[in-house]
Design a protein around this motif. Structure first.
Motif, PDB file in Angstrom:
ATOM      1  N   GLY A 453      10.738  -8.358  -6.838  1.00 59.73           N
ATOM      2  CA  GLY A 453      10.625  -8.204  -5.171  1.00 59.73           C
ATOM      3  C   GLY A 453       9.247  -8.519  -5.075  1.00 59.73           C
ATOM      4  N   THR A 454       8.852  -9.074  -3.897  1.00 60.40           N
ATOM      5  CA  THR A 454       7.493  -9.160  -3.191  1.00 60.40           C
ATOM      6  C   THR A 454       7.390  -8.220  -1.810  1.00 60.40           C
ATOM      7  OG1 THR A 454       7.455 -11.523  -3.960  1.00 60.40           O
ATOM      8  CG2 THR A 454       6.120 -10.880  -1.941  1.00 60.40           C
ATOM      9  N   PHE A 455       6.667  -7.422  -1.961  1.00 68.94           N
ATOM     10  CA  PHE A 455       6.197  -6.648  -0.727  1.00 68.94           C
ATOM     11  C   PHE A 455       4.872  -6.863  -0.146  1.00 68.94           C
ATOM     12  CE2 PHE A 455       9.209  -4.477  -3.542  1.00 68.94           C
ATOM     13  CZ  PHE A 455       9.851  -3.991  -2.773  1.00 68.94           C
ATOM     14  N   GLN A 456       5.017  -7.557   1.004  1.00 69.21           N
ATOM     15  CA  GLN A 456       3.457  -7.938   1.513  1.00 69.21           C
ATOM     16  C   GLN A 456       3.406  -7.592   3.101  1.00 69.21           C
ATOM     17  OE1 GLN A 456       4.195 -12.004   0.741  1.00 69.21           O
ATOM     18  NE2 GLN A 456       4.844 -12.384   2.806  1.00 69.21           N
ATOM     19  N   ASN A 457       2.289  -7.210   3.382  1.00 68.31           N
ATOM     20  CA  ASN A 457       1.645  -6.701   4.913  1.00 68.31           C
ATOM     21  C   ASN A 457       2.789  -5.747   5.177  1.00 68.31           C
ATOM     22  OD1 ASN A 457       0.276  -9.368   4.797  1.00 68.31           O
ATOM     23  ND2 ASN A 457       1.938 -10.276   5.007  1.00 68.31           N
ATOM     24  N   ASN A 458       3.120  -4.705   4.640  1.00 71.81           N
ATOM     25  CA  ASN A 458       4.013  -3.517   4.862  1.00 71.81           C
ATOM     26  C   ASN A 458       2.878  -2.506   5.071  1.00 71.81           C
ATOM     27  OD1 ASN A 458       6.695  -4.638   4.437  1.00 71.81           O
ATOM     28  ND2 ASN A 458       5.790  -4.946   2.456  1.00 71.81           N
ATOM     29  N   MET A 459       3.187  -1.532   6.274  1.00 70.27           N
ATOM     30  CA  MET A 459       2.572  -0.499   6.478  1.00 70.27           C
ATOM     31  C   MET A 459       3.511   0.685   5.784  1.00 70.27           C
ATOM     32  SD  MET A 459       0.390   1.429   7.513  1.00 70.27           S
ATOM     33  CE  MET A 459      -0.790   0.514   8.713  1.00 70.27           C
ATOM     34  N   VAL A 460       2.946   1.313   4.920  1.00 67.58           N
ATOM     35  CA  VAL A 460       3.669   2.506   4.152  1.00 67.58           C
ATOM     36  C   VAL A 460       2.907   3.796   4.423  1.00 67.58           C
ATOM     37  CG1 VAL A 460       4.835   3.205   2.097  1.00 67.58           C
ATOM     38  CG2 VAL A 460       4.544   0.951   2.602  1.00 67.58           C
ATOM     39  N   ALA A 474      10.787  -2.155 -13.852  1.00 69.83           N
ATOM     40  CA  ALA A 474      10.381  -2.810 -12.504  1.00 69.83           C
ATOM     41  C   ALA A 474       9.135  -3.620 -12.368  1.00 69.83           C
ATOM     42  CB  ALA A 474      10.575  -1.816 -11.439  1.00 69.83           C
ATOM     43  N   GLU A 475       9.071  -4.614 -11.781  1.00 71.17           N
ATOM     44  CA  GLU A 475       7.981  -5.505 -11.697  1.00 71.17           C
ATOM     45  C   GLU A 475       7.948  -6.102 -10.383  1.00 71.17           C
ATOM     46  OE1 GLU A 475       7.055  -8.296 -14.927  1.00 71.17           O
ATOM     47  OE2 GLU A 475       7.501  -6.834 -16.346  1.00 71.17           O
ATOM     48  N   PRO A 476       7.375  -5.246  -9.317  1.00 71.32           N
ATOM     49  CA  PRO A 476       7.133  -6.055  -8.107  1.00 71.32           C
ATOM     50  C   PRO A 476       5.809  -6.726  -8.151  1.00 71.32           C
ATOM     51  CG  PRO A 476       6.623  -3.822  -7.917  1.00 71.32           C
ATOM     52  CD  PRO A 476       7.078  -3.958  -9.479  1.00 71.32           C
ATOM     53  N   HIS A 477       5.949  -7.648  -6.858  1.00 72.76           N
ATOM     54  CA  HIS A 477       4.234  -8.167  -6.506  1.00 72.76           C
ATOM     55  C   HIS A 477       4.257  -7.580  -5.014  1.00 72.76           C
ATOM     56  CE1 HIS A 477       1.462 -11.044  -6.009  1.00 72.76           C
ATOM     57  NE2 HIS A 477       1.794 -11.405  -4.969  1.00 72.76           N
ATOM     58  N   VAL A 478       3.100  -6.793  -5.220  1.00 71.72           N
ATOM     59  CA  VAL A 478       2.637  -6.049  -3.971  1.00 71.72           C
ATOM     60  C   VAL A 478       1.357  -6.440  -3.312  1.00 71.72           C
ATOM     61  CG1 VAL A 478       2.257  -3.794  -3.124  1.00 71.72           C
ATOM     62  CG2 VAL A 478       3.919  -4.103  -5.097  1.00 71.72           C
ATOM     63  N   HIS A 479       1.326  -6.935  -2.247  1.00 70.61           N
ATOM     64  CA  HIS A 479       0.265  -8.034  -1.720  1.00 70.61           C
ATOM     65  C   HIS A 479      -0.014  -7.549  -0.106  1.00 70.61           C
ATOM     66  CE1 HIS A 479      -2.139 -11.385  -0.150  1.00 70.61           C
ATOM     67  NE2 HIS A 479      -2.654 -11.537  -1.321  1.00 70.61           N
ATOM     68  N   ALA A 502      -2.282  -6.449  -5.312  1.00 71.02           N
ATOM     69  CA  ALA A 502      -3.576  -7.216  -5.091  1.00 71.02           C
ATOM     70  C   ALA A 502      -3.795  -7.212  -3.419  1.00 71.02           C
ATOM     71  CB  ALA A 502      -3.362  -8.810  -5.168  1.00 71.02           C
ATOM     72  N   HIS A 503      -4.953  -6.765  -3.223  1.00 70.66           N
ATOM     73  CA  HIS A 503      -5.428  -7.051  -1.588  1.00 70.66           C
ATOM     74  C   HIS A 503      -4.759  -6.025  -0.841  1.00 70.66           C
ATOM     75  CE1 HIS A 503      -7.749 -10.650  -2.001  1.00 70.66           C
ATOM     76  NE2 HIS A 503      -6.673 -11.449  -2.989  1.00 70.66           N
ATOM     77  N   ASN A 504      -4.497  -4.877  -1.201  1.00 74.83           N
ATOM     78  CA  ASN A 504      -3.919  -3.846  -0.788  1.00 74.83           C
ATOM     79  C   ASN A 504      -4.876  -2.699  -0.336  1.00 74.83           C
ATOM     80  OD1 ASN A 504      -0.765  -4.264  -1.221  1.00 74.83           O
ATOM     81  ND2 ASN A 504      -1.752  -4.273  -3.385  1.00 74.83           N
ATOM     82  N   THR A 505      -4.756  -2.000   0.654  1.00 69.59           N
ATOM     83  CA  THR A 505      -5.593  -0.883   0.975  1.00 69.59           C
ATOM     84  C   THR A 505      -4.597   0.544   0.830  1.00 69.59           C
ATOM     85  OG1 THR A 505      -6.589  -1.897   2.862  1.00 69.59           O
ATOM     86  CG2 THR A 505      -6.532   0.373   2.855  1.00 69.59           C
TER      87      THR A 505
END
Length: 802
Positions: A453-460, A474-479, A502-505
């Protein structure tokens, strides 16, 4: 505006209404053309008229009612109550547009009521109080009717107003037989069957009851209108099939054994502002290719599902409420493709929304609250579009994907659930974009098995367990996500988990911002990892990861800690401003650390202990509150071509029985200690460039280290040596920058470190280099308070002025 000009005056004779009809039709055709004709039709009873605008998208209608009976066209028949067979007889003999007026009371029928004549109306007037009551009640026994419906409409214009129809059973045997036939829709007893007719077949304020059977069956291409009517005590309240398109408005359907409404075939229609409650299997069962619209409808207290969708149905559910006792709010299976909008699902005993098989659909702006299991469960190969929904306060997780489930989930708010906000298992894979995942008592996002799965621009944020937990394979793409303020870890990888981050805070998580465990293998690049009380990145077990171009800063403890047998590759990272150490490598950890900048830590810039054996090259370690590099215990490792400067204690401290290999490093220590070797230190030290001062080298007793060809220079000779290294092309990308702490003009100078040029310009470049060296020497002579930094020269320019 044009429609408003049509006037209906109910107390006038019928010819006035016909005149109004003609005027309205003329105005409508002038305004809208022939494709949308306007007509005025007599609707549900005496003095009741409907203004109808027909268009390609359906009918828009207004209804006006009057108690004046002089508007009724055709003959009127009045029937007295408490008689047998009089209604059936009146229907058989009725002429077109006949009105049959029933007095208050009970009418018993032994033969079916069959409406074959157009325009017939059966009316029973309510008491003067105006309350909705069924003044007339028509009853019959199913045995007497011999499995035929109590009322069958076979004409195109028919009205039934304020009448109750009840098909009764007689004795236990019949009731048992009815129960056995409950699953056979076409063979069950039916209270009312509508075979033909458009919206001119109208049931207003009627009541239907048929124990063990169907209350109202709508079939073929009929399109009746049920307004304010009720269905109760049936196996199926309303059965819609064929190409029928009924309209149900403000109806109440209750106490049905299977479903309040069942849709099959290619049926359509509208169910608006209805109440469906107390059913055993489901409030609504929609199958086939049905595409009915449900709007403003409440489904309550069903022992099964609120909506059960099967087949290829693509119904629309808008502004509905599902509450009370039920298992799943909406369950969609097979190839169903519904559109669910602005609907609230409260307190499901199972899940608020369940999708399985190959179900799809669009789910917009819904609220799913306090589900006992997952708020949304998606499994098998289901693939919904899920946007701007609120999933909150569930006993399970917010959204769970199982099997090979997929889909797009964006702009949802998922909070307050007792398990994970989002969970993926099996081979689930989906896109999660711009979601708000907060204050869940479990993980924010949880993946296991072979989920992707791809997880992008989420606020966690502010989740009780890890903000993101990745397990198994598991191998997500987290951006581009923000993962912050968790009560434990920000990002947790275990077992053989992988993925790209990548590019996460990632910030402010209490235990650590990133924890890699087991045999995980991942890539972290261009992330900002900061402000954790427990540390920045902690790598344990046998983890292998690639850390590239990240910023690790302002974490308590270590910004980067590598333990156990882990072996990361960390390069081009900015590691700075830590309350503890910059990099800690201990246990039996290894790894490669290249071209990182490690500055401004309260303790050591780099600490290597235990039996660790890292490879460190091309790093800058500066401005530490303790030593720049500490190697102790039984640690080994290779440290080549690093620059160590501006540290408060010894630039390099080797203690215990450590045995590092250090070559071609540059050490500037401002008299606070260059390279110190403790009493049991070993290893090899060659070709290191150390600033000349009293404590440039300190070698303890019993040292077994090999110190060969190591230069100790004054600052000006040190830079000159670096010039030789560059000229020899061993490291042609390096250059020396002299930083002026007070930024005054008197201690400015230039340093020439030249990249290889074409042969025809070699002499010219040699002269330039000599001139630059003279200028540098003059600057050093005038002001020795300069600091030295080593860095890369990406564009190979010839000189740098400072």
């Amino acid at each position: 505006g044009k429609l408003a000009e049509a006037k209906l005056v109910p107390h006038q004779p019928s010819h006035a209404a016909e005149s109004a009809r003609r005027r309205a039709t003329q105005r409508s055709r002038a305004a809208a053309g022939e494709s949308a004709p306007l007509s005025i039709r007599q609707a549900s009873g005496p003095g009741a008229w409907r203004l109808v605008l027909a268009s390609k998208s359906g009918y828009i209608f207004w209804e006006l009612e009057s108690r004046h009976t002089e508007m009724v066209e055709g003959p009127t028949v009045h029937l007295a109550a408490n008689q047998v067979g009089v209604v059936a007889a009146a229907l058989r003999s009725a002429q077109p547009n006949t009105t049959i007026v029933l007095a208050a009371g009970v009418y018993t029928e032994t033969t079916p009521l069959v409406a074959r004549t157009n325009g017939v109306k059966i009316v029973s007037y309510a008491p003067a109080s105006g309350h909705k009551t069924h003044a007339a009640q028509i009853i019959a026994s199913s045995l007497a009717l011999q499995a035929k419906p109590l009322l069958e409409v076979q004409c195109t214009h028919f009205s039934l107003v304020n009448v109750s129809l009840e098909l009764m059973t007689q004795g236990d045997t019949e009731a048992e037989q009815c129960g056995k036939a409950a699953s056979k829709d076409c063979k069950m007893r039916r209270c009312c069957v509508i075979q033909q007719g458009s919206k001119d077949v109208c049931f207003k304020n009627c009541q239907f009851s048929c124990v063990g059977g169907i209350g109202v069956e709508v079939c073929n291409d009929s399109a009746p209108f049920l307004d304010g009517s009720g269905v109760t005590a049936c196996t199926c309240g309303v059965l819609v099939h064929g190409y029928s398109t009924p309209i149900l408005s403000e109806c109440k359907i209750t106490h049905c054994h299977e479903a309040c409404i069942k849709l099959t075939g290619n049926s359509a229609g509208i169910v608006s502002k209805c109440l469906l409650e107390t059913c055993t299997e489901a409030g609504i069962i929609a199958g086939g290719n049905s595409h009915t619209v449900f709007k403003g409808t409440t489904v309550r207290d069903t022992k099964g599902c609120g909506f059960l969708l099967v087949g290829r149905t693509y119904i629309e559910i808008t502004d509905c409420l599902i509450e009370g006792q039920h298992v799943n709010g909406i369950q969609a299976g097979d190839d169903s493709d519904p559109c669910v909008r602005h609907t609230t699902i409260n307190q499901s005993q199972g899940s608020g929304l369940v999708l399985h098989d190959r179900a799809q659909g669009t789910y917009l702006h819904n609220t799913i609250h306090e589900s006992k299991l997952a708020g949304v469960g998606v499994r098998d190969q289901a693939e919904p579009m899920f946007t701007s929904n609120v999933i909150s306060n569930g006993e399970g997780s917010g959204i769970v994907l199982l099997g090979e489930a997929a889909g797009v989930y964006e702009a949802n708010h998922i909070s307050g659930n007792k398990c994970a906000g989002i969970g993926l298992k099996g081979k689930a894979h989906a896109l999660f974009d711009n979601n708000q995942i907060s204050n869940n008592e479990g993980y924010g996002i949880w993946l296991q098995d072979s989920a992707r799965g791809t997880f992008q621009n989420n606020m966690v944020e502010s989740n009780s367990l890890a903000g993101m937990s990745v397990n198994n394979h598991a191998e997500p793409h987290v951006h581009g996500n923000t993962i912050k303020d968790g009560k434990q870890v920000g990002v947790l990888l275990q077992h053989n988990a992988g993925g790209t981050y990548a590019h996460n805070t990632i910030s402010g998580n209490k235990a650590a911002n990133v924890l890699l465990m087991g045999s995980s293998s991942s890539t972290f690049t261009h992330n900002k990892i900061w402000g954790s009380p427990g540390g920045g990145v902690l790598i344990r077990g046998e983890s292998v990861c690639h850390l590239s171009k990240n910023t690790l800063e302002r974490n308590c403890r270590a910004n980067l800690a590598v333990l156990d047998r882990s072996a990361p590759r960390a390069e081009h990272n900015m590691i700075q401003d830590g309350a503890g150490r910059g990099i800690v490598i201990t246990g039996m950890a290894k790894g490669v650390y290249l071209n990182n900048t490690i500055t401004s830590h309260r303790l050591a810039g780099v600490y290597v202990g235990g039996h660790a054996e890292p490879t460190m090259a091309g790093n800058v370690i500066a401005d530490s509150g303790a030593s720049g590099i500490v190697v102790e215990d039984s640690a080994r490792g290779t440290f080549n071509d690093n620059s160590v400067c501006g540290n408060e204690c010894a630039a390099v401290a080797v203690q215990g029985s450590a045995q590092p290999v250090m070559e071609r490093n540059v050490v500037v220590h401002h008299g606070k200690g260059g390279i110190w070797l403790g009493e049991q230190a070993g290893g090899s030290f060659r070709d290191n460039q150390v600033e000349d001062c009293q404590s440039g080298w300190r070698i303890g007793a019993g040292v077994t280290a090999k110190v060969d060809a190591t230069a100790v220079h004054s600052l000006d000779k040190l830079v000159s040596s670096m010039g030789k290294f560059t000229k020899a092309h061993a490291y042609p990308e390096k250059m020396v920058i002299i930083r002026n702490p007070d930024e005054s003009a008197v201690d400015c100078f230039a340093i020439g470190v030249q990249a290889p040029k074409k042969q025809e310009k070699a002499a010219e470049k040699k002269q330039e280099k000599a001139a630059d060296a003279d200028a540098y020497a003059k600057g050093v002579t005038e002001n020795r308070g300069v600091e030295l930094l080593i860095t890369a020269n990406p564009n190979n320019t010839a000189c740098v002025s400072g």
